[in-house]
Design a protein around this motif. Structure first.
Motif, PDB file in Angstrom:
ATOM      1  N   SER A 160       0.834  -1.194   0.000  1.00  0.00           N
ATOM      2  CA  SER A 160       0.000   0.000   0.000  1.00  0.00           C
ATOM      3  C   SER A 160       0.871   1.248   0.000  1.00  0.00           C
ATOM      4  N   GLU A 161       0.297   2.363  -0.426  1.00  0.00           N
ATOM      5  CA  GLU A 161       0.973   3.642  -0.301  1.00  0.00           C
ATOM      6  C   GLU A 161       1.051   4.037   1.173  1.00  0.00           C
ATOM      7  N   THR A 162       2.000   4.885   1.505  1.00  0.00           N
ATOM      8  CA  THR A 162       2.146   5.351   2.883  1.00  0.00           C
ATOM      9  C   THR A 162       2.183   6.867   2.885  1.00  0.00           C
ATOM     10  N   THR A 163       1.338   7.468   3.715  1.00  0.00           N
ATOM     11  CA  THR A 163       1.231   8.923   3.786  1.00  0.00           C
ATOM     12  C   THR A 163       2.054   9.462   4.950  1.00  0.00           C
ATOM     13  N   TYR A 164       2.792  10.527   4.668  1.00  0.00           N
ATOM     14  CA  TYR A 164       3.550  11.243   5.689  1.00  0.00           C
ATOM     15  C   TYR A 164       3.175  12.720   5.621  1.00  0.00           C
ATOM     16  N   TRP A 165       3.595  13.471   6.639  1.00  0.00           N
ATOM     17  CA  TRP A 165       3.378  14.917   6.670  1.00  0.00           C
ATOM     18  C   TRP A 165       4.702  15.624   6.870  1.00  0.00           C
ATOM     19  N   PHE A 166       4.792  16.803   6.296  1.00  0.00           N
ATOM     20  CA  PHE A 166       5.993  17.633   6.328  1.00  0.00           C
ATOM     21  C   PHE A 166       5.568  19.029   6.765  1.00  0.00           C
ATOM     22  N   SER A 167       6.322  19.659   7.675  1.00  0.00           N
ATOM     23  CA  SER A 167       5.907  20.985   8.151  1.00  0.00           C
ATOM     24  C   SER A 167       7.066  21.967   8.168  1.00  0.00           C
ATOM     25  N   VAL A 168       6.697  23.255   8.174  1.00  0.00           N
ATOM     26  CA  VAL A 168       7.655  24.365   8.208  1.00  0.00           C
ATOM     27  C   VAL A 168       7.282  25.284   9.365  1.00  0.00           C
ATOM     28  N   PHE A 169       8.290  25.734  10.102  1.00  0.00           N
ATOM     29  CA  PHE A 169       8.084  26.648  11.224  1.00  0.00           C
ATOM     30  C   PHE A 169       9.321  27.536  11.309  1.00  0.00           C
ATOM     31  N   GLY A 170       9.120  28.852  11.438  1.00  0.00           N
ATOM     32  CA  GLY A 170      10.251  29.776  11.492  1.00  0.00           C
ATOM     33  C   GLY A 170      10.210  30.652  12.719  1.00  0.00           C
ATOM     34  N   PRO A 171      10.391  30.080  13.921  1.00  0.00           N
ATOM     35  CA  PRO A 171      10.202  30.861  15.156  1.00  0.00           C
ATOM     36  C   PRO A 171      11.146  32.039  15.307  1.00  0.00           C
ATOM     37  N   ASN A 172      12.296  32.004  14.629  1.00  0.00           N
ATOM     38  CA  ASN A 172      13.273  33.084  14.778  1.00  0.00           C
ATOM     39  C   ASN A 172      13.378  33.981  13.555  1.00  0.00           C
ATOM     40  N   PHE A 173      12.419  33.871  12.625  1.00  0.00           N
ATOM     41  CA  PHE A 173      12.410  34.792  11.497  1.00  0.00           C
ATOM     42  C   PHE A 173      12.273  36.216  12.024  1.00  0.00           C
ATOM     43  N   THR A 174      13.096  37.126  11.532  1.00  0.00           N
ATOM     44  CA  THR A 174      13.092  38.499  12.038  1.00  0.00           C
ATOM     45  C   THR A 174      12.252  39.451  11.198  1.00  0.00           C
ATOM     46  N   SER A 175      11.752  38.990  10.073  1.00  0.00           N
ATOM     47  CA  SER A 175      10.904  39.828   9.232  1.00  0.00           C
ATOM     48  C   SER A 175       9.567  40.078   9.921  1.00  0.00           C
ATOM     49  N   ALA A 176       9.052  41.304   9.809  1.00  0.00           N
ATOM     50  CA  ALA A 176       7.745  41.617  10.389  1.00  0.00           C
ATOM     51  C   ALA A 176       6.637  40.827   9.709  1.00  0.00           C
ATOM     52  N   SER A 177       6.840  40.491   8.448  1.00  0.00           N
ATOM     53  CA  SER A 177       5.868  39.688   7.695  1.00  0.00           C
ATOM     54  C   SER A 177       6.627  38.566   6.997  1.00  0.00           C
ATOM     55  N   ASN A 178       6.131  37.335   7.139  1.00  0.00           N
ATOM     56  CA  ASN A 178       6.747  36.211   6.439  1.00  0.00           C
ATOM     57  C   ASN A 178       5.675  35.202   6.076  1.00  0.00           C
ATOM     58  N   PHE A 179       5.363  35.144   4.798  1.00  0.00           N
ATOM     59  CA  PHE A 179       4.266  34.338   4.277  1.00  0.00           C
ATOM     60  C   PHE A 179       4.813  33.177   3.457  1.00  0.00           C
ATOM     61  N   LEU A 180       4.146  32.041   3.537  1.00  0.00           N
ATOM     62  CA  LEU A 180       4.474  30.960   2.618  1.00  0.00           C
ATOM     63  C   LEU A 180       3.859  31.263   1.262  1.00  0.00           C
ATOM     64  N   GLU A 181       4.632  31.038   0.207  1.00  0.00           N
ATOM     65  CA  GLU A 181       4.146  31.266  -1.161  1.00  0.00           C
ATOM     66  C   GLU A 181       3.042  30.268  -1.500  1.00  0.00           C
ATOM     67  N   THR A 182       1.984  30.759  -2.123  1.00  0.00           N
ATOM     68  CA  THR A 182       0.820  29.919  -2.403  1.00  0.00           C
ATOM     69  C   THR A 182       0.600  29.744  -3.896  1.00  0.00           C
ATOM     70  N   THR A 183      -0.196  28.735  -4.226  1.00  0.00           N
ATOM     71  CA  THR A 183      -0.546  28.472  -5.617  1.00  0.00           C
ATOM     72  C   THR A 183      -1.888  27.772  -5.667  1.00  0.00           C
ATOM     73  N   ASP A 184      -2.586  27.936  -6.772  1.00  0.00           N
ATOM     74  CA  ASP A 184      -3.874  27.259  -6.975  1.00  0.00           C
ATOM     75  C   ASP A 184      -3.720  25.946  -7.728  1.00  0.00           C
ATOM     76  N   GLU A 185      -2.501  25.611  -8.145  1.00  0.00           N
ATOM     77  CA  GLU A 185      -2.289  24.430  -8.978  1.00  0.00           C
ATOM     78  C   GLU A 185      -2.132  23.183  -8.118  1.00  0.00           C
ATOM     79  N   THR A 186      -3.244  22.600  -7.717  1.00  0.00           N
ATOM     80  CA  THR A 186      -3.191  21.403  -6.907  1.00  0.00           C
ATOM     81  C   THR A 186      -4.423  20.542  -7.119  1.00  0.00           C
TER      82      THR A 186
END
Length: 314
Positions: A160-186
């Motif tokens: 069978s296929e096996t599903t995993y999850w992957f995550s991103v977290f930037g607790p020490n980012f110094t930018s006042a704004s930090n967004f993950l880039e998005t897309t509608d292609e999914t």
């Protein structure tokens, strides 16, 4: 092993805990063209997918408060060893040299629509980043190239296929704004989850302000990929660990004789905490009682065969 790059289209949206923020861009594109490696008589069809011409439309944040995660699938009978990761972040364009001081990457097993137990965590100082250009006002898009401290081996279960999850977290980012880039292609139907990245016990959610999180963020996972051997499958099918979770020592039982073997216990930070030589037949006891509570991986290696089994010390 054949070299592969998996370009995964994720339903990831870095959402503030109280409100969704978004920005719009000029819509420039990231284009990736990956040539599938040629197959041989003994090689599986190349495990390569790609995202081509992904337009940067908007972003969601902030990553310094919120951990975001999406699922991906390892095919039946496939071994994927992830070694490098690329993510795209939209951030203030001043002082770029110190914006991305470090990035926390986490891998989880799957609990259905949300991440399950933590497999491993790595805090990475980006080996480099590329300014892709202006997005909106004082915001630029950046490509962050990350190399894992220790490659993460993920296996597609036999049958069978096996599903995993992957995550991103930037607790020490110094930018006042930090967004993950998005897309509608999914075409993915399992939406992103998010939670308070600083609280391991925080509950995951996939709804913000009464709506499911929007699609998605382009990222890439790259590494070595090859089919699990028949020997590996037989080996794994004849191993059991108990009790799991354990509050003392761990028993490893073999229902067949595989001869001399080595057990290497690794913590979620990729550190080897215990090594033991055993005979891979019948029951063997591994002295895990003095390990700190947490998630571990027992890598069991015998001649021509290996298996990795997760266990919990509680």
């Amino acid at each position: 092993m054949k070299k592969t790059t998996l370009f995964l289209l994720a339903f990831i949206a870095g959402i503030t805990l109280n409100a969704q923020e978004s920005i719009s861009s000029a819509g420039f594109e990231i284009t990736s063209n990956i040539n599938a490696p040629s197959t041989t008589q003994n090689a599986q069809v190349a495990c390569t997918t790609e995202i081509v011409s992904t337009s940067i439309d908007m972003g969601f944040g902030n990553l310094n408060a919120t951990e975001v995660a999406d699922n991906f699938v390892i095919p039946d009978g496939e071994r994927f060893e992830v070694s490098t990761i690329t993510v795209f972040v939209i951030a203030n364009n001043g002082g770029a040299a110190d914006i991305f001081s470090d990035v926390t990457i986490r891998f989880y097993d799957s609990a259905g629509e949300f991440p399950g137990a933590l497999i491993t965590e790595d805090v990475i100082v980006p080996g480099g980043f590329t300014n892709l250009g202006a997005v909106n006002g004082d915001l630029d898009a950046y490509q962050l190239d990350l190399t894992l401290t220790t490659p993460v081996e993920l296996l597609g279960a036999d049958g069978s296929e096996t599903t995993y999850w992957f995550s991103v977290f930037g607790p020490n980012f110094t930018s006042a704004s930090n967004f993950l880039e998005t897309t509608d292609e999914t075409a993915d139907t399992v939406v992103t989850s998010f939670k308070d990245g600083a609280d391991p016990a925080a509950a995951w959610s996939n709804i913000n302000n009464g709506a499911f999180l929007p699609p998605g963020v382009a990222y890439s996972l790259a590494g070595d990929c090859n089919p699990l051997s028949t020997d590996d499958n037989v080996f794994a099918d004849n191993i059991s660990l108990f009790p799991n979770p354990t509050n003392g020592d761990l028993n490893i039982n073999f229902t067949r004789n595989f001869g001399a073997a080595t057990v290497t216990v690794i913590n979620i930070n990729g550190q080897v905490v215990l090594t033991s030589s055993i005979e891979a037949i019948g029951n063997n006891t591994i002295a895990t009682s003095k390990l700190a509570n947490g998630v571990y991986f027992a890598q069991i290696t015998a001649e021509n065969s290996n298996a990795t089994v997760k266990f919990i010390k509680s």
